[in-house]
Design an enzyme around this catalytic site. Structure first.
Site, mmCIF file in Angstrom:
data_model
loop_
_atom_site.group_PDB
_atom_site.id
_atom_site.type_symbol
_atom_site.label_atom_id
_atom_site.label_comp_id
_atom_site.label_asym_id
_atom_site.label_seq_id
_atom_site.Cartn_x
_atom_site.Cartn_y
_atom_site.Cartn_z
ATOM 1 C CE1 TYR A 85 0.200 1.577 4.469
ATOM 2 C CE2 TYR A 85 0.946 -0.700 4.418
ATOM 3 C CZ TYR A 85 0.865 0.521 5.067
ATOM 4 O OH TYR A 85 1.454 0.685 6.297
ATOM 5 N NE ARG B 241 12.870 -5.031 15.805
ATOM 6 C CZ ARG B 241 11.707 -4.423 15.751
ATOM 7 N NH1 ARG B 241 11.600 -3.248 15.162
ATOM 8 N NH2 ARG B 241 10.633 -4.995 16.255
ATOM 9 C CE1 TYR C 86 12.870 0.099 11.563
ATOM 10 C CE2 TYR C 86 12.398 -2.231 11.855
ATOM 11 C CZ TYR C 86 11.963 -0.921 11.751
ATOM 12 O OH TYR C 86 10.624 -0.643 11.839
ATOM 13 C CG HIS D 13 3.221 4.183 11.761
ATOM 14 N ND1 HIS D 13 4.462 3.920 12.327
ATOM 15 C CD2 HIS D 13 2.655 2.956 11.520
ATOM 16 C CE1 HIS D 13 4.645 2.617 12.409
ATOM 17 N NE2 HIS D 13 3.568 2.006 11.934
ATOM 18 C CG ASP E 112 0.010 -0.589 11.492
ATOM 19 O OD1 ASP E 112 0.691 0.165 12.215
ATOM 20 O OD2 ASP E 112 0.443 -1.645 11.038
ATOM 21 C CG ASN F 56 9.354 -2.773 8.457
ATOM 22 O OD1 ASN F 56 9.172 -2.681 7.254
ATOM 23 N ND2 ASN F 56 8.552 -2.215 9.343
ATOM 24 C CG HIS G 208 2.912 1.652 16.614
ATOM 25 N ND1 HIS G 208 1.577 1.636 16.230
ATOM 26 C CD2 HIS G 208 3.577 0.995 15.627
ATOM 27 C CE1 HIS G 208 1.449 1.003 15.093
ATOM 28 N NE2 HIS G 208 2.653 0.602 14.692
#
Length: 344
Positions: free
Chosen positions: A116, A254, A172, A181, A183, A170, A243
């Site tokens: 998205y 990570r 990192y 943000h 969701d 994700n 969050h």
């Protein structure tokens, strides 16, 4: 030596500043004074103005929407982490679809099943304007995610069977982050499920970000995320407070796998109209013997058999004449290559 250098440095800064002022007086050019250290204040969020009692109430509301489980062993984590590394390699080879991979300086995002638009990708900024990509714009969820991550969650009754139709990885680097943000609730059902890998980190709630340099306000809650830990967000924690992952909470590499369910009524981007070139139309011929399970092939065969869409092939008269001349020289009948007998 170190103690002696301090007054020397201050003296140099003072002399440099004095020299700048003198130069400014002579030339009329204003010079900014030298600063040995520029300090920018930490941003404040709306939660900083709450009193102790209000802040505690907010904290309890957030905690009420968080659920955590430790399901994945050291052995399972290692196996999943190898699969994540493989995803990175496939991406580096350019073998994924365009919208599967979203790269940032210290964080790469891999969409599977559904992707998205968000953040700077939005035509119109702001929450509620996120849109799913068209079906097929991102790669399908890899089978190993279903087998190694989703299945254990279903077997432990953490999520129901068939819940997951969107998976995001994700990845990192140290110092990487994701800004505050929520969701988008018009895109995803609840809960939001995530599983952490490679190292420990933390999820922070209610932060405000400032940039250049990046700074983050004091969180309402900082939730520890251990390796192999499963976190579920729902209710107030998912819908009423932001969050984020702060840069200071990503000390080493990570990764997190986020599992979600896209709503049936989630809005999608309108795909651009398909433009078919004339050369493609000439190549599509009706075939009664061949059958295909592909929807595209069915659409092509049905359109090519239509009287309105099917157009005869244009034949160059120059090519026909040249062919006739060659056939006559070889003693063959010119009727076989005559334009009257060419199938169109």
């Amino acid at each position: 030596m170190a103690t002696e250098s301090v007054p020397d440095l201050r003296e140099k800064l003072h002399k440099s500043s004095h020299t700048q002022k003198e130069y400014g007086k002579k030339t009329g050019i204003k010079c900014k004074p030298l600063q040995s250290h520029v300090h920018k204040a930490t941003p404040r969020s709306k939660y900083d103005d709450l009193d102790t009692e209000q802040r505690e109430e907010e904290l309890q509301r957030v905690k009420g929407g968080i659920e955590q489980h430790r399901l994945f062993s050291e052995k399972q984590c290692k196996e999943i982490e190898k699969k994540i590394d493989k995803v990175v390699k496939i991406s580096d080879l350019g073998l994924y679809k365009e919208h599967t991979v979203d790269r940032a300086p210290l964080r790469n995002k891999y969409f599977f099943g559904e992707g998205y638009t968000y953040g700077s990708q939005l035509t119109k900024r702001g929450p509620g304007n996120e849109r799913l990509y068209s079906k097929g714009d991102v790669d399908e969820i890899p089978s190993w995610i279903h087998r190694l991550v989703v299945r254990p969650l279903c077997e432990s009754n953490v999520i129901p069977e068939g819940f997951v139709n969107s998976a995001v990885i994700n990845d990192y680097k140290p110092g990487g982050c994701i800004v505050s943000h929520i969701d988008p609730p018009h895109i995803f059902e609840r809960p939001i499920v995530s599983v952490s890998f490679f190292s420990e980190s933390a999820l922070s709630f209610g932060c405000k970000f400032s940039f250049k340099p990046i700074r983050v306000s004091k969180p309402v809650l900082t939730l520890p995320l251990s390796r192999g830990c499963v976190t579920l967000l729902s209710g107030y924690a998912a819908d009423h407070i932001t969050h984020c992952v702060r840069p200071e909470d990503v000390v080493t590499r990570r990764a997190v796998i986020i599992l979600r369910r896209v709503r049936d009524d989630a809005p999608r981007l309108i795909p651009p109209p398909e433009v078919t070139s004339p050369s493609r139309k000439r190549n599509i011929l009706p075939s009664g013997d061949s059958s295909s399970d592909s929807e595209d092939n069915e659409n092509q065969s049905s359109s090519s058999s239509s009287d309105e869409s099917y157009k005869p092939v244009k034949v160059s008269s120059k090519v026909i004449c040249l062919s006739d001349d060659l056939n006559l020289k070889e003693g063959k009948s010119s009727m076989q290559s005559s334009p009257k007998h060419v199938k169109r």
